[in-house]
Design an enzyme around this catalytic site. Structure first.
Site, mmCIF file in Angstrom:
data_model
loop_
_atom_site.group_PDB
_atom_site.id
_atom_site.type_symbol
_atom_site.label_atom_id
_atom_site.label_comp_id
_atom_site.label_asym_id
_atom_site.label_seq_id
_atom_site.Cartn_x
_atom_site.Cartn_y
_atom_site.Cartn_z
ATOM 1 N N ASP A 1 34.234 48.517 32.909
ATOM 2 C CA ASP A 1 35.298 47.984 32.045
ATOM 3 C C ASP A 1 35.779 46.606 32.527
ATOM 4 O OD1 ASP A 1 36.760 48.578 34.326
ATOM 5 O OD2 ASP A 1 38.125 49.979 33.341
ATOM 6 N N GLU B 1 35.868 46.422 36.105
ATOM 7 C CA GLU B 1 34.617 46.638 36.796
ATOM 8 C C GLU B 1 34.569 48.033 37.396
ATOM 9 O OE1 GLU B 1 34.834 42.709 39.077
ATOM 10 O OE2 GLU B 1 33.709 42.187 37.296
ATOM 11 N N GLU C 1 46.469 36.530 41.036
ATOM 12 C CA GLU C 1 45.941 37.589 40.168
ATOM 13 C C GLU C 1 46.992 38.674 39.963
ATOM 14 O OE1 GLU C 1 41.851 39.804 40.738
ATOM 15 O OE2 GLU C 1 43.313 40.657 42.092
HETATM 16 C C1 BGC Z 1 38.819 41.991 38.058
HETATM 17 C C2 BGC Z 1 38.056 41.461 36.869
HETATM 18 C C3 BGC Z 1 37.901 39.948 36.968
HETATM 19 C C4 BGC Z 1 37.370 39.527 38.316
HETATM 20 C C5 BGC Z 1 37.393 38.028 38.491
HETATM 21 C C6 BGC Z 1 38.177 41.511 39.343
HETATM 22 O O1 BGC Z 1 38.922 41.958 40.435
HETATM 23 O O2 BGC Z 1 38.851 43.402 38.027
HETATM 24 O O3 BGC Z 1 38.748 41.748 35.675
HETATM 25 O O4 BGC Z 1 37.067 39.520 35.935
HETATM 26 O O5 BGC Z 1 38.151 40.097 39.342
HETATM 27 O O6 BGC Z 1 38.674 37.506 38.311
#
Ligand code: BGC
Length: 369
Positions: free
Chosen positions: A169, A172, A326
């Site tokens: 998803d 990931e 993030e």
């Molecule tokens: C997230 C993803 C994201 C990736 C890069 C991962 O930790 O779960 O949604 O695309 O980081 O930012």
């Protein structure tokens, strides 16, 4: 609805300018947007999912050239894999099921190559999100979409063949499930691309989009709200995307309203939004980009006050340098798991370009930029 009288809110507008600056400063010469330039596990890689939303923010900010360059990069990545997708389609035609290793990756090096580090690679949502983003950008700025058509066709062929396979998803995780947000992204992408396709592809796309919507509405709804994946009653912070921008569910409809309510109830606190209740990644903090997604949905449903609340919350999370992470460790869902990720990958990804891109989208939705 757009909020009025907000344009003087200098700090919020300053963060929008700063977001643009951070994104373009880190954009690779070839056009890719790195997910997070310095973060140990993401450095050197660009995701279609992150990049497409980031490009939407940049497009709304008005930097047409930066968004064009990203979409050129994505087109070239896809065109370079046209033969690989044709082979996959041949396998399907012959009644075989390709392995996950044969499918297109989720992330690429900034030069557009497959990476060599192991990753949770089979994810289809990013290709749908890219189709939606490139069409939205071309439409907004009167760009000739045919510039990107060779890549669009590869993505459409790939998605119309493989939309129905379980895959990892947005986070990931859970490769064995069919995730509603993944299906939503594919629906949004195919629907956006359809008007530009030849008749054969347009027909296939229309049929698949109809099947996806029917599947979501019949198997991805419980207790009147969308669910995280088929067969559960829980929600995920990515689900508002099925409303705005992907349009599976109409904004303001009862299903949209109860999905947003459930997310607010289960995953939102003080303006920040968790990914899902069972999240343990970095202890399960609150994600800035999900706060922006929820805010964007509230704005689309006419509630600019709630949308602004999310924008303020995001702005309050910036570092002294104006970088957006993030996630932040407020209201951790699984505090006992935080240290293991700090030990494994170091400090949370900061800046995360996707966080900045989503901030730009919400700021634009609220009429600030
Ligand atoms: C997230 C993803 C994201 C990736 C890069 C991962 O930790 O779960 O949604 O695309 O980081 O930012």
């Amino acid at each position: 609805m757009r909020a009025t009288g907000l344009a003087n809110n200098t700090a919020l507008v300053d963060l929008a300018h700063r977001s643009h600056q951070i994104i373009v400063t880190h954009q690779h010469a070839g056009g890719a947007y790195p997910a997070s330039p310095t973060f140990s596990a993401y450095a050197g890689y660009a995701w279609f999912r992150d990049g497409a939303f980031t490009a939407e923010g940049i497009s709304r900010y008005g930097d047409v050239q930066s968004a064009n360059r990203f979409h050129d990069w994505a087109r070239d990545v896809l065109v370079d894999r046209r033969g690989r997708v044709a082979d996959l389609l041949d396998q399907v035609e012959a009644g075989e099921r390709p392995s996950h290793e044969q499918m297109l990756p989720t992330r690429f090096t900034l030069d557009g190559l497959d990476g060599s580090d192991p990753w949770w690679d089979f994810q289809t949502d990013g290709y749908g999100t890219w189709l939606w983003a490139v069409a939205a950008h071309a439409d907004r700025h009167g760009q000739d979409l045919y510039r990107w058509l060779p890549g669009i066709e590869v993505a459409v062929d790939y998605l119309t063949a493989f939309w129905d396979l379980p895959c990892y998803d947005w986070w990931e995780e859970h490769v064995e499930q069919q995730h509603i947000s993944t299906l939503g992204a594919i629906y949004g992408g195919l629907t956006a691309a359809a008007p530009y396709l030849d008749t054969i592809r347009a027909a296939a796309t229309g049929q698949v989009a109809g099947s996806i919507r029917a599947k979501i509405l019949s198997e991805g709804v419980q207790n009147s709200h969308l669910t995280k994946w088929i067969g559960v009653t829980t929600v995920d912070g990515s689900l508002p995307s099925c409303i705005v921008p992907f349009g599976v569910v109409a904004p303001g409809s009862p299903l949209a309203a109860s999905t947003l309510d459930k997310i607010q109830q289960d995953l939102e606190r003080d303006g920040g939004v968790h990914r899902f209740r069972a999240d343990v990644f970095y202890g399960g903090g609150q994600w800035l980009l999900l706060a922006a997604l929820l805010g964007w949905n509230h704005a689309a449903a006419g509630d600019s006050e709630k949308a602004l609340h999310h924008l303020h919350w995001i702005a309050a999370q910036q570092t002294l340098e104006g970088a957006l992470p993030e996630q932040v460790p407020t209201h951790l869902l699984a505090p006992g798991h935080r240290q293991e990720w700090l030990d494994k990958w170091g400090t949370v990804a900061t800046p995360l370009l996707w966080s900045h891109g989503m901030y730009l989208i919400l700021a634009n939705e609220l009429g600030l930029i």
